[in-house]
Design a protein around this motif. Structure first.
Motif, PDB file in Angstrom:
ATOM      1  N   SER A 155      67.247  32.824  59.381  1.00 46.31           N
ATOM      2  CA  SER A 155      66.860  34.227  59.178  1.00 46.31           C
ATOM      3  C   SER A 155      67.165  34.667  57.749  1.00 46.31           C
ATOM      4  O   SER A 155      66.360  35.358  57.123  1.00 46.31           O
ATOM      5  CB  SER A 155      67.597  35.135  60.161  1.00 46.31           C
ATOM      6  OG  SER A 155      67.184  34.854  61.472  1.00 46.31           O
ATOM      7  N   ARG A 156      68.314  34.259  57.230  1.00 47.27           N
ATOM      8  CA  ARG A 156      68.650  34.580  55.836  1.00 47.27           C
ATOM      9  C   ARG A 156      67.656  33.933  54.877  1.00 47.27           C
ATOM     10  O   ARG A 156      67.204  34.555  53.919  1.00 47.27           O
ATOM     11  CB  ARG A 156      70.075  34.137  55.506  1.00 47.27           C
ATOM     12  CG  ARG A 156      71.161  35.072  56.022  1.00 47.27           C
ATOM     13  CD  ARG A 156      72.530  34.719  55.443  1.00 47.27           C
ATOM     14  NE  ARG A 156      72.955  33.350  55.720  1.00 47.27           N
ATOM     15  CZ  ARG A 156      73.555  32.951  56.833  1.00 47.27           C
ATOM     16  NH1 ARG A 156      73.840  33.824  57.782  1.00 47.27           N
ATOM     17  NH2 ARG A 156      73.903  31.689  57.001  1.00 47.27           N
ATOM     18  N   TYR A 177      60.923  36.138  51.826  1.00 49.79           N
ATOM     19  CA  TYR A 177      60.130  37.365  51.877  1.00 49.79           C
ATOM     20  C   TYR A 177      60.364  38.206  50.621  1.00 49.79           C
ATOM     21  O   TYR A 177      59.429  38.668  49.975  1.00 49.79           O
ATOM     22  CB  TYR A 177      60.497  38.158  53.132  1.00 49.79           C
ATOM     23  CG  TYR A 177      60.092  39.594  53.091  1.00 49.79           C
ATOM     24  CD1 TYR A 177      58.767  39.964  53.219  1.00 49.79           C
ATOM     25  CD2 TYR A 177      61.037  40.593  52.910  1.00 49.79           C
ATOM     26  CE1 TYR A 177      58.393  41.288  53.173  1.00 49.79           C
ATOM     27  CE2 TYR A 177      60.669  41.919  52.852  1.00 49.79           C
ATOM     28  CZ  TYR A 177      59.346  42.262  52.997  1.00 49.79           C
ATOM     29  OH  TYR A 177      58.983  43.579  52.931  1.00 49.79           O
ATOM     30  N   ARG A 178      61.626  38.369  50.260  1.00 47.60           N
ATOM     31  CA  ARG A 178      61.974  39.159  49.081  1.00 47.60           C
ATOM     32  C   ARG A 178      61.384  38.514  47.816  1.00 47.60           C
ATOM     33  O   ARG A 178      60.830  39.196  46.963  1.00 47.60           O
ATOM     34  CB  ARG A 178      63.497  39.284  48.972  1.00 47.60           C
ATOM     35  CG  ARG A 178      63.982  40.326  48.010  1.00 47.60           C
ATOM     36  CD  ARG A 178      65.484  40.588  48.060  1.00 47.60           C
ATOM     37  NE  ARG A 178      66.345  39.558  48.599  1.00 47.60           N
ATOM     38  CZ  ARG A 178      66.782  39.500  49.869  1.00 47.60           C
ATOM     39  NH1 ARG A 178      66.421  40.423  50.728  1.00 47.60           N
ATOM     40  NH2 ARG A 178      67.572  38.528  50.281  1.00 47.60           N
ATOM     41  N   SER A 204      64.392  35.811  55.027  1.00 45.39           N
ATOM     42  CA  SER A 204      64.547  37.095  54.355  1.00 45.39           C
ATOM     43  C   SER A 204      64.501  36.918  52.842  1.00 45.39           C
ATOM     44  O   SER A 204      63.847  37.690  52.133  1.00 45.39           O
ATOM     45  CB  SER A 204      65.863  37.733  54.782  1.00 45.39           C
ATOM     46  OG  SER A 204      66.044  38.961  54.156  1.00 45.39           O
ATOM     47  N   ASP A 205      65.174  35.878  52.345  1.00 47.75           N
ATOM     48  CA  ASP A 205      65.151  35.592  50.907  1.00 47.75           C
ATOM     49  C   ASP A 205      63.739  35.232  50.444  1.00 47.75           C
ATOM     50  O   ASP A 205      63.281  35.687  49.392  1.00 47.75           O
ATOM     51  CB  ASP A 205      66.116  34.447  50.558  1.00 47.75           C
ATOM     52  CG  ASP A 205      67.573  34.840  50.733  1.00 47.75           C
ATOM     53  OD1 ASP A 205      67.859  36.059  50.838  1.00 47.75           O
ATOM     54  OD2 ASP A 205      68.427  33.924  50.775  1.00 47.75           O
TER      55      ASP A 205
END
Length: 176
Positions: free
Chosen positions: A36-37, A43-44, A40-41
Motif C-alpha cells: 500500500s505504501r 501514485y504521488r 501510494s508513492d
C-alpha cells in the motif's frame, strides 16, 4: 462423570490453528501495508510527473504564442495575408496543444481520485452541461437534442461531466 478428553483435544487443536493463522496473517498484513505504501508513492510520483510534464510543455507554448504576437505587432504592415494566416495558425495550434495538456491533467486527476457515486438527474445534468457549452455549439452551427429519461442514475458527476464534455466537443470539431 463426563469424559472431556475429546473436548480438550479439540480445544488444543483450535489453539494450534489460531497460532498457525497468526503466523501466516502477520507477515501477510505487513506485506499488504508495504505494498500500500509503494502504491501510494507510485501514485504521488505519477501525479508529480504529470504536473511537471504539463509545466514543461506549456513553457514552449507560451514562447510560441508570445513570439507570434511580437512578430505580428512588429511586422504587421509588412506581412502578407498568407503570412498573417500562418501566424494565426501557429497560435491556434499552440492554444489547441494547451487545451490538450489541460485535458491530460483533468484525466490524470480523474484517474487518480476516488469516485464519488451519487444519484444524478441525467436530463438536468446534460441540460446544464449544454448551457455551459452554448457558445461553442452556436459557433459550430450545431443543434443538440436531448431525449433522456428523468430517472436518476448513480454516477460520478465529475467523471460524467468530463466524458460528456469531451464527447460533445469532439462531435462539434469532427462533424459537419
Amino acid at each position: 462423570l463426563v469424559h472431556i478428553t475429546p473436548f480438550k483435544e479439540l480445544e488444543q487443536s483450535l489453539r494450534d490453528s489460531e497460532r498457525r493463522y497468526g503466523e501466516l496473517a502477520d507477515p501477510l498484513e505487513c506485506r499488504v501495508a508495504q505494498r500500500s505504501r509503494q502504491l501510494s508513492d507510485a501514485y504521488r510520483e505519477s501525479r508529480n510527473f504529470a504536473h511537471a510534464v504539463a509545466h514543461d510543455l506549456r513553457s514552449p507554448l507560451r514562447a510560441i504564442n508570445g513570439f507570434c504576437a511580437l512578430l505580428e505587432q512588429s511586422a504587421s504592415n509588412k506581412l502578407s495575408d498568407a503570412e498573417r494566416s500562418y501566424i494565426d495558425r501557429a497560435r491556434q495550434g499552440s492554444m489547441r496543444m494547451s487545451a490538450l495538456i489541460d485535458d491530460l491533467l483533468d484525466y490524470s486527476r480523474l484517474e487518480h481520485r476516488e469516485q464519488r457515486l451519487q444519484p444524478i438527474d441525467c436530463r438536468a445534468f446534460v441540460r446544464s452541461l449544454l448551457d455551459s457549452m452554448k457558445e461553442e455549439i452556436k459557433e459550430a452551427g450545431a443543434q443538440v437534442q436531448i431525449d433522456l429519461d428523468s430517472k436518476p442514475v448513480m454516477a460520478d458527476s465529475e467523471g460524467l461531466r468530463i466524458a460528456l464534455s469531451n464527447l460533445i466537443e469532439n462531435a462539434l470539431k469532427f462533424s459537419r
